[in-house]
Design a protein around this motif. Sequence first.
Motif, PDB file in Angstrom:
ATOM      1  N   LEU A 141      16.687  -7.904 -11.326  1.00  0.00           N
ATOM      2  CA  LEU A 141      17.593  -7.601 -10.259  1.00  0.00           C
ATOM      3  C   LEU A 141      16.719  -6.865  -9.027  1.00  0.00           C
ATOM      4  N   GLN A 142      16.008  -5.638  -9.623  1.00  0.00           N
ATOM      5  CA  GLN A 142      15.141  -5.041  -8.624  1.00  0.00           C
ATOM      6  C   GLN A 142      14.196  -5.741  -7.925  1.00  0.00           C
ATOM      7  N   LEU A 143      13.469  -6.426  -8.810  1.00  0.00           N
ATOM      8  CA  LEU A 143      12.369  -7.792  -7.983  1.00  0.00           C
ATOM      9  C   LEU A 143      13.112  -8.306  -7.016  1.00  0.00           C
TER      10      LEU A 143
ATOM     11  N   ALA B 175      15.225  -6.306 -28.191  1.00  0.00           N
ATOM     12  CA  ALA B 175      16.505  -6.188 -27.477  1.00  0.00           C
ATOM     13  C   ALA B 175      16.190  -5.112 -26.260  1.00  0.00           C
ATOM     14  N   ARG B 176      15.604  -4.321 -26.289  1.00  0.00           N
ATOM     15  CA  ARG B 176      15.302  -3.046 -25.357  1.00  0.00           C
ATOM     16  C   ARG B 176      14.581  -3.833 -24.247  1.00  0.00           C
ATOM     17  N   LEU B 177      13.598  -4.809 -24.405  1.00  0.00           N
ATOM     18  CA  LEU B 177      12.764  -5.571 -23.542  1.00  0.00           C
ATOM     19  C   LEU B 177      13.780  -6.495 -22.740  1.00  0.00           C
TER      20      LEU B 177
ATOM     21  N   TRP C  14      -2.638   2.181 -10.116  1.00  0.00           N
ATOM     22  CA  TRP C  14      -3.112   1.530 -11.528  1.00  0.00           C
ATOM     23  C   TRP C  14      -2.265   0.549 -11.924  1.00  0.00           C
ATOM     24  N   GLN C  15      -0.915   0.320 -11.183  1.00  0.00           N
ATOM     25  CA  GLN C  15      -0.129  -1.141 -11.656  1.00  0.00           C
ATOM     26  C   GLN C  15      -0.764  -2.164 -11.121  1.00  0.00           C
ATOM     27  N   GLN C  16      -1.128  -2.012  -9.788  1.00  0.00           N
ATOM     28  CA  GLN C  16      -1.937  -2.937  -9.127  1.00  0.00           C
ATOM     29  C   GLN C  16      -3.214  -3.396  -9.654  1.00  0.00           C
TER      30      GLN C  16
ATOM     31  N   ALA D 187       0.916  -1.411  -0.326  1.00  0.00           N
ATOM     32  CA  ALA D 187       0.115  -0.050   0.007  1.00  0.00           C
ATOM     33  C   ALA D 187       0.929   1.212  -0.024  1.00  0.00           C
ATOM     34  N   GLU D 188       0.583   2.269  -0.906  1.00  0.00           N
ATOM     35  CA  GLU D 188       1.361   3.559  -0.944  1.00  0.00           C
ATOM     36  C   GLU D 188       0.542   4.501  -0.534  1.00  0.00           C
ATOM     37  N   GLY D 189      -0.787   4.646  -0.381  1.00  0.00           N
ATOM     38  CA  GLY D 189      -1.353   5.917   0.040  1.00  0.00           C
ATOM     39  C   GLY D 189      -2.850   5.850  -0.558  1.00  0.00           C
TER      40      GLY D 189
ATOM     41  N   SER E 163      13.472   2.581 -29.094  1.00  0.00           N
ATOM     42  CA  SER E 163      14.617   2.743 -28.629  1.00  0.00           C
ATOM     43  C   SER E 163      14.605   4.095 -27.967  1.00  0.00           C
ATOM     44  N   GLU E 164      15.492   4.164 -26.891  1.00  0.00           N
ATOM     45  CA  GLU E 164      15.929   5.345 -26.115  1.00  0.00           C
ATOM     46  C   GLU E 164      16.912   6.145 -26.138  1.00  0.00           C
ATOM     47  N   PHE E 165      17.224   7.438 -25.964  1.00  0.00           N
ATOM     48  CA  PHE E 165      18.625   7.821 -25.976  1.00  0.00           C
ATOM     49  C   PHE E 165      18.528   8.907 -24.816  1.00  0.00           C
TER      50      PHE E 165
ATOM     51  N   SER F  21       4.239   8.424 -14.255  1.00  0.00           N
ATOM     52  CA  SER F  21       5.636   8.199 -14.709  1.00  0.00           C
ATOM     53  C   SER F  21       6.654   8.189 -13.684  1.00  0.00           C
ATOM     54  N   HIS F  22       7.196   7.007 -13.538  1.00  0.00           N
ATOM     55  CA  HIS F  22       8.263   7.147 -12.526  1.00  0.00           C
ATOM     56  C   HIS F  22       9.931   7.488 -13.011  1.00  0.00           C
ATOM     57  N   ARG F  23       9.682   7.998 -14.257  1.00  0.00           N
ATOM     58  CA  ARG F  23      10.922   8.154 -15.120  1.00  0.00           C
ATOM     59  C   ARG F  23      10.930   9.857 -14.839  1.00  0.00           C
TER      60      ARG F  23
ATOM     61  N   GLY G  90       5.768   2.161 -15.705  1.00  0.00           N
ATOM     62  CA  GLY G  90       6.054   0.634 -15.002  1.00  0.00           C
ATOM     63  C   GLY G  90       5.374  -0.368 -15.958  1.00  0.00           C
ATOM     64  N   LYS G  91       5.194  -0.272 -17.052  1.00  0.00           N
ATOM     65  CA  LYS G  91       4.520  -1.444 -17.712  1.00  0.00           C
ATOM     66  C   LYS G  91       5.473  -2.690 -17.600  1.00  0.00           C
ATOM     67  N   THR G  92       6.729  -2.701 -17.806  1.00  0.00           N
ATOM     68  CA  THR G  92       7.590  -3.764 -17.630  1.00  0.00           C
ATOM     69  C   THR G  92       7.401  -4.470 -16.346  1.00  0.00           C
TER      70      THR G  92
HETATM   71  N1  LIG Z   1       5.700   1.787  -8.684  1.00  0.00           N
HETATM   72  C1  LIG Z   1       6.818   2.040  -8.817  1.00  0.00           C
HETATM   73  N2  LIG Z   1       7.500   2.890  -7.846  1.00  0.00           N
HETATM   74  C2  LIG Z   1       8.577   3.475  -8.005  1.00  0.00           C
HETATM   75  N3  LIG Z   1       9.471   3.086  -9.094  1.00  0.00           N
HETATM   76  C3  LIG Z   1       8.858   2.264  -9.984  1.00  0.00           C
HETATM   77  C4  LIG Z   1       7.518   1.994 -10.128  1.00  0.00           C
HETATM   78  N4  LIG Z   1       7.257   1.182 -11.019  1.00  0.00           N
HETATM   79  C5  LIG Z   1       8.333   1.203 -11.904  1.00  0.00           C
HETATM   80  N5  LIG Z   1       9.344   2.035 -11.236  1.00  0.00           N
HETATM   81  C6  LIG Z   1      10.835   2.271 -11.941  1.00  0.00           C
HETATM   82  O1  LIG Z   1      10.407   3.068 -12.961  1.00  0.00           O
HETATM   83  C7  LIG Z   1      11.366   2.830 -13.808  1.00  0.00           C
HETATM   84  C8  LIG Z   1      10.526   2.501 -15.295  1.00  0.00           C
HETATM   85  O2  LIG Z   1       9.811   1.353 -15.014  1.00  0.00           O
HETATM   86  P1  LIG Z   1       9.582   0.437 -16.081  1.00  0.00           P
HETATM   87  O3  LIG Z   1      10.670   0.073 -17.069  1.00  0.00           O
HETATM   88  O4  LIG Z   1       8.925  -0.793 -15.595  1.00  0.00           O
HETATM   89  O5  LIG Z   1       8.483   1.353 -17.141  1.00  0.00           O
HETATM   90  P2  LIG Z   1       8.013   0.926 -18.662  1.00  0.00           P
HETATM   91  O6  LIG Z   1       6.662   1.844 -18.472  1.00  0.00           O
HETATM   92  O7  LIG Z   1       8.128  -0.330 -18.828  1.00  0.00           O
HETATM   93  O8  LIG Z   1       8.694   2.111 -19.595  1.00  0.00           O
HETATM   94  P3  LIG Z   1       9.314   1.936 -20.979  1.00  0.00           P
HETATM   95  O9  LIG Z   1       8.554   3.327 -21.327  1.00  0.00           O
HETATM   96  O10 LIG Z   1      10.714   2.324 -20.791  1.00  0.00           O
HETATM   97  O11 LIG Z   1       8.766   0.930 -21.640  1.00  0.00           O
HETATM   98  C9  LIG Z   1      12.170   1.655 -13.441  1.00  0.00           C
HETATM   99  O12 LIG Z   1      13.300   1.960 -13.063  1.00  0.00           O
HETATM  100  C10 LIG Z   1      11.310   1.117 -12.489  1.00  0.00           C
HETATM  101  O13 LIG Z   1      12.028   0.489 -11.621  1.00  0.00           O
END
Ligand SMILES: Nc1ncnc2c1ncn2[C@@H]1O[C@H](COP(=O)(O)OP(=O)(O)OP(=O)(O)O)[C@@H](O)[C@H]1O
Length: 651
Positions: free
Chosen positions: A247-249, A236-238, A180-182, A173-175, A591-593, A390-392, A203-205
């Motif tokens: 590793l994170q998981l 390849a990027r996937l 939406w990921q859940q 739980a985060e708040g 791709s990403e740059f 977006s977490h990025r 966070g799709k991946t």
């Molecule tokens: N709930 C979360 N809390 C914190 N960080 C997260 C969370 N979900 C994803 N991240 C982090 O955000 C970054 C992007 O996640 P991820 O690669 O799963 O996203 P994506 O939607 O697949 O990205 P892309 O657009 O590159 O395909 C990763 O570093 C991941 O660890």
Amino acid sequence: MLLRFSREFEDQLSEWQQAKLLRPLDIALLRAIPQAEAVPEPLLLYLMLASAQLAQGHLCLDFAVAAKAPLQLLPVALRQSSHAAKLKDFCRQHPPMQAASELLAYPALVSTDLRQASQPFVLRANRLYLRRYAADEQSIADFIDGRRQADLQLRQQLQPQALRQLLGLLFPAEGAEVNWQQQACALAASSYFAVITGGPGTGKTTTVLKLLLLLLRQSASGLHIVLAAPTGKAAARLTESLSQSRLQLAQMLPQLADLLPQLPARAQTVHRLLAPKPDGSGFRYHAGQLLPVDVVIVDEASMLDVSLFAALVRALPPQCRLILLGDKDQLASVEAGAVLAEICRHAEAGGYSQHTADWLAQLTGQPLPAAFLSPQPDALDQHVVMLRKSHRFNEHSGIGRLARAVNLGDSKAGSLLESCGTGPADLHAVLLSQDQLAQQVSARIVTLLAPYLQMLQQPVTTATMEAQAQALHRQFAQVQLLCALRQGPAGVETVNLALEQRLAQLRLIGKNSGWYHGRPVIVLQNDYSTGLMNGDIGICLAVEQEGQPQLRVAFLQPDNKNHSSVRWFLPGRLPNLETAFALTVHKSQGSEFNHAVLLLPPSDSPVLTRELIYTAITRARTEFSLLLTDWTVFNQAVARCIVRQGGLRLV
Ligand SMILES: Nc1ncnc2c1ncn2[C@@H]1O[C@H](COP(=O)(O)OP(=O)(O)OP(=O)(O)O)[C@@H](O)[C@H]1O
């Protein structure tokens, strides 16, 4: 025998062809169909127009659209042209809706029931298709419908309490905000078909890996899981992103770490998964020879065209889950259809039924806000979850804000870029003059490429070639120039040439044509003999061997340990490719740059759309630059959306 039509009609056809209202292919198609002889000429023209729609990415000719706005049948560039009047006159003289009913008088050519016979055209709900595309769309609709029925049974068999526990473990739980990921994980865990859409870094991946852990934990006998993507580059990027997420998981979820080895280490292309037959006559896996899989995940699904998607779903066994990941707002495939965008049409709003919302609340313990429910829910919307955070890019990130503004068609998107210096630090815009545009762009890009060009000055020896190739690839991927167009003063071809000329003048490369030390290249087609895939990037290096420089091209191949190995090729062995100092936005998809630089042409073009600009911006990780000569071109592009006719929601 090819048909010849009346002299007047032949003249009309060549006029329409010259005006680019029809392609030679559209006319040739009807000439090859003997049944066309009996059809009146105006109806023949409608049949040809239906085929011409494919060139614009539409799956069909929509007679209702033609009746309301005939110019919609033309590419945007032609709508202002003097020739457009021909089409308008034609539609006035031969009203489209009337033509639609008249076509039914030719059952040897046009059928209304796809399953019945094998006529070349299919007419459904006032939409005229070439049979193949109607069949593809039908296969997809049948697949989704079949999975929806199966979901009812699946949900009766599942134990919501056990799922809820696992979901709680995977998504602490985060708040109060909806996680939406859940929600996405809960929906996909209880569906045979699910779509997880979201912008970059949402966070799709991560979500899909958690989903796979959940499915593995619930499965008694293991699962055959396949990860795929439409292009080699995206696969390849996937693969790379999977190894990082694993590793994170492993750290985050030690309780489930024992399942990690069961996750696939690599992603493959959808083509390779379906195994093309060597003679090009289709795939080895199809409706009669199903893939031996339990779960298929397809990333970058916006790039799936309707035919490949249909081929995939036909080859899936009934109990196999299909999960699509992708950004619905990105450019669709260059081929016909925009399947992901169509499925995700209401993703922003949610559009959930009370039943779906109740089910998700039962699994997640988190009720969806009423705003995401619909009183008239659409069945397709029940398969989709959009990740919204977006977490990025945080809310201060210029790239994130710009991508959102462009996506919304916000006319102020340009002002975010125009306020350079005072605006967000990760955004830059440079206004160039039209004169010698490619040369001005080259001068700037050469400056940005300085670290790469400097690295190239180090001699490459057999002892160091591996490490140098890795370092050069890493460095080259820092900055990428993206062109909106292929041809013209700001097109990829002109700019690559100008860049090579400048680098040769500066003596930073040995010559400015053919192969040379430092030439980056992009592969233009999948090539199974070398294992190189459309979109793969290579760098040509002169490797010193016994005092003689030998040109070799280095491609990176990610391995499953978060590293890459280098594959070397002789230039002559490589498939069709081109120089990659500049890439089209289309080729950069997947791709990403760190720094993406988008060059816009001096004048407007129908290819310049909101989706193209958004795709270019979201290639950038830390910096985005726009090079342009006129802000109107940017603003017009942001205002223009891709609309593709198809009937997936109507089938
Ligand atoms: N709930 C979360 N809390 C914190 N960080 C997260 C969370 N979900 C994803 N991240 C982090 O955000 C970054 C992007 O996640 P991820 O690669 O799963 O996203 P994506 O939607 O697949 O990205 P892309 O657009 O590159 O395909 C990763 O570093 C991941 O660890």
